[in-house]
Design a protein around this motif. Sequence first.
Motif, mmCIF file in Angstrom:
data_model
loop_
_atom_site.group_PDB
_atom_site.id
_atom_site.type_symbol
_atom_site.label_atom_id
_atom_site.label_comp_id
_atom_site.label_asym_id
_atom_site.label_seq_id
_atom_site.Cartn_x
_atom_site.Cartn_y
_atom_site.Cartn_z
ATOM 1 N N SER A 1 0.529 8.696 -4.194
ATOM 2 C CA SER A 1 -0.652 8.467 -5.048
ATOM 3 C C SER A 1 -1.282 9.771 -5.533
ATOM 4 O O SER A 1 -2.436 9.780 -5.931
ATOM 5 C CB SER A 1 -1.663 7.617 -4.280
ATOM 6 O OG SER A 1 -1.839 8.135 -2.981
ATOM 7 N N CYS B 1 0.839 -1.213 0.000
ATOM 8 C CA CYS B 1 0.000 0.000 0.000
ATOM 9 C C CYS B 1 0.869 1.256 0.000
ATOM 10 O O CYS B 1 0.358 2.350 0.239
ATOM 11 C CB CYS B 1 -0.861 0.057 1.260
ATOM 12 S SG CYS B 1 -1.963 -1.315 1.516
ATOM 13 N N CYS C 1 -7.815 -0.245 -8.012
ATOM 14 C CA CYS C 1 -8.859 0.453 -7.240
ATOM 15 C C CYS C 1 -9.267 1.766 -7.901
ATOM 16 O O CYS C 1 -8.419 2.477 -8.449
ATOM 17 C CB CYS C 1 -8.337 0.774 -5.844
ATOM 18 S SG CYS C 1 -7.779 -0.678 -4.948
ATOM 19 N N SER C 2 -10.554 2.065 -7.802
ATOM 20 C CA SER C 2 -10.979 3.431 -8.184
ATOM 21 C C SER C 2 -10.889 4.269 -6.915
ATOM 22 O O SER C 2 -9.837 4.289 -6.287
ATOM 23 C CB SER C 2 -12.377 3.417 -8.804
ATOM 24 O OG SER C 2 -13.320 2.891 -7.896
HETATM 25 N N1 LIG Z 1 -7.336 5.676 -1.627
HETATM 26 C C1 LIG Z 1 -7.685 5.523 -2.862
HETATM 27 O O1 LIG Z 1 -8.729 6.035 -3.282
HETATM 28 C C2 LIG Z 1 -6.830 4.709 -3.807
HETATM 29 C C3 LIG Z 1 -7.308 4.512 -5.100
HETATM 30 C C4 LIG Z 1 -6.538 3.771 -5.989
HETATM 31 C C5 LIG Z 1 -5.344 3.215 -5.571
HETATM 32 N N2 LIG Z 1 -4.901 3.433 -4.311
HETATM 33 C C6 LIG Z 1 -3.602 2.853 -3.933
HETATM 34 O O2 LIG Z 1 -3.701 2.252 -2.668
HETATM 35 C C7 LIG Z 1 -2.478 2.401 -1.957
HETATM 36 C C8 LIG Z 1 -2.755 3.025 -0.623
HETATM 37 O O3 LIG Z 1 -3.402 4.269 -0.814
HETATM 38 P P1 LIG Z 1 -3.897 5.189 0.364
HETATM 39 O O4 LIG Z 1 -5.154 5.810 -0.024
HETATM 40 O O5 LIG Z 1 -3.816 4.465 1.643
HETATM 41 O O6 LIG Z 1 -2.769 6.327 0.303
HETATM 42 P P2 LIG Z 1 -2.006 7.001 1.514
HETATM 43 O O7 LIG Z 1 -1.219 8.117 0.927
HETATM 44 O O8 LIG Z 1 -2.933 7.326 2.625
HETATM 45 O O9 LIG Z 1 -1.024 5.834 1.996
HETATM 46 C C9 LIG Z 1 0.191 5.567 1.372
HETATM 47 C C10 LIG Z 1 1.241 5.506 2.474
HETATM 48 O O10 LIG Z 1 2.483 5.162 1.871
HETATM 49 C C11 LIG Z 1 3.491 5.919 2.515
HETATM 50 N N3 LIG Z 1 4.623 5.998 1.605
HETATM 51 C C12 LIG Z 1 4.741 6.691 0.449
HETATM 52 N N4 LIG Z 1 5.946 6.481 -0.104
HETATM 53 C C13 LIG Z 1 6.588 5.607 0.710
HETATM 54 C C14 LIG Z 1 7.890 5.013 0.689
HETATM 55 N N5 LIG Z 1 8.746 5.284 -0.309
HETATM 56 N N6 LIG Z 1 8.229 4.184 1.681
HETATM 57 C C15 LIG Z 1 7.369 3.902 2.699
HETATM 58 N N7 LIG Z 1 6.147 4.455 2.787
HETATM 59 C C16 LIG Z 1 5.762 5.287 1.797
HETATM 60 C C17 LIG Z 1 2.860 7.250 2.834
HETATM 61 O O11 LIG Z 1 3.488 7.939 3.892
HETATM 62 C C18 LIG Z 1 1.427 6.841 3.186
HETATM 63 O O12 LIG Z 1 1.281 6.682 4.580
HETATM 64 C C19 LIG Z 1 -1.565 3.244 -2.845
HETATM 65 O O13 LIG Z 1 -0.709 2.388 -3.531
HETATM 66 C C20 LIG Z 1 -2.523 3.904 -3.805
HETATM 67 O O14 LIG Z 1 -1.897 4.161 -5.047
HETATM 68 C C21 LIG Z 1 -5.620 4.163 -3.412
#
Ligand SMILES: NC(=O)c1ccc[n+]([C@@H]2O[C@H](COP(=O)([O-])OP(=O)(O)OC[C@H]3O[C@@H](n4cnc5c(N)ncnc54)[C@H](O)[C@@H]3O)[C@@H](O)[C@H]2O)c1
Length: 311
Positions: free
Chosen positions: A83, A79, A198-199
């Motif tokens: 993003s 995760c 995911c959307s």
């Molecule tokens: N939330 C959504 O609507 C959504 C939609 C599509 C895809 N996603 C994917 O789901 C995953 C999680 O998304 P989310 O909503 O929890 O985002 P988020 O930003 O809340 O969580 C991502 C976490 O990754 C950490 N992070 C970033 N780069 C890092 C690194 N190099 N090393 C360690 N930690 C790192 C950030 O500090 C953050 O806490 C992501 O891969 C995102 O692309 C999320």
Amino acid sequence: MRKIFLITGGAGFIGSYLAVNFKKHFPRSSVITIDNLVRKGSSHNVLLLKKYKIKFIKGDVKNKAVFSRLPKVNILIDCAADSRVLAGYKSSVRKLVGSNFLGIINSLDYAARVKADFIFLSTSRVYPFDKINCLNYTRRKSRFYLACRRKGVSLWGIREDFPLQGIHSFYGATKLASEYFIKEYAYAYNLRTVINRCSIISGPGQFGHSEQGIVSYWLASFLFKKPLKYIGWGGEGLQVRDALHIADLFNLVLKQIKHIEKIKGKIYNVGGGQKNSFSLKELSHRCQKITANKIKVDKIKKTVLLTLSGI
Ligand SMILES: NC(=O)c1ccc[n+]([C@@H]2O[C@H](COP(=O)([O-])OP(=O)(O)OC[C@H]3O[C@@H](n4cnc5c(N)ncnc54)[C@H](O)[C@@H]3O)[C@@H](O)[C@H]2O)c1
């Protein structure tokens, strides 16, 4: 079930929710989280992780050494990502590739070494927006509707077999590149992998901003009376998104873990579907009703990506 879970990006919105709920669901299991806390708000989630006795490692996934001292885990859920939709346009592409692509390679190397199952949170942004924008849409009341049928497009929206050639955004491209490498690792090391495109995922614990987490961002803007913008598509706010609640995502991941032998190698579109879809205009109405606040929403006709590329 007694398992050891590793969640990279485990202090983020999705990662922390999964971590806490794995712990609630499987009290005898261990959950380890890694996060570099680069996302604003994630440090708040660390307190929650600690409350549930979830191990938190402050570290960066692009640094291979982070994985070297970990115990053998059974399931790795990736995760960790930057993003932001516009990441790489006004900030460093190299940095983005480090987090979103090299970080995945390190996770995959580790999963291959310890033979862990691998679940990847990908994005609907792997579908090329230049091709999606060229589909036919009709306007009805407060939203656009897809008005064409062709390969990869159905009554329900974009399917997994939508052709992937095109322009994705730097963010989308890092995720698509990661997907390709996940398939290669699965083949080379006989890993059991699942990719979830995911959307919008929404729910409690999300610190939304203008480039990600639209539902919480929109609602907070209404609550605190901050101005918003409808960007692109004529600036009317008719573009449609669908949202899945984080609790439903958790249930899906649980099912995937249970049936991983059967579904290994699969790619799924994960979203709320048409029933849980809304246009930005409709989202504004909903937020206005909930907060009883009215705010100004500016209209910007062109999308930011078109403006940036000078088209
Ligand atoms: N939330 C959504 O609507 C959504 C939609 C599509 C895809 N996603 C994917 O789901 C995953 C999680 O998304 P989310 O909503 O929890 O985002 P988020 O930003 O809340 O969580 C991502 C976490 O990754 C950490 N992070 C970033 N780069 C890092 C690194 N190099 N090393 C360690 N930690 C790192 C950030 O500090 C953050 O806490 C992501 O891969 C995102 O692309 C999320």
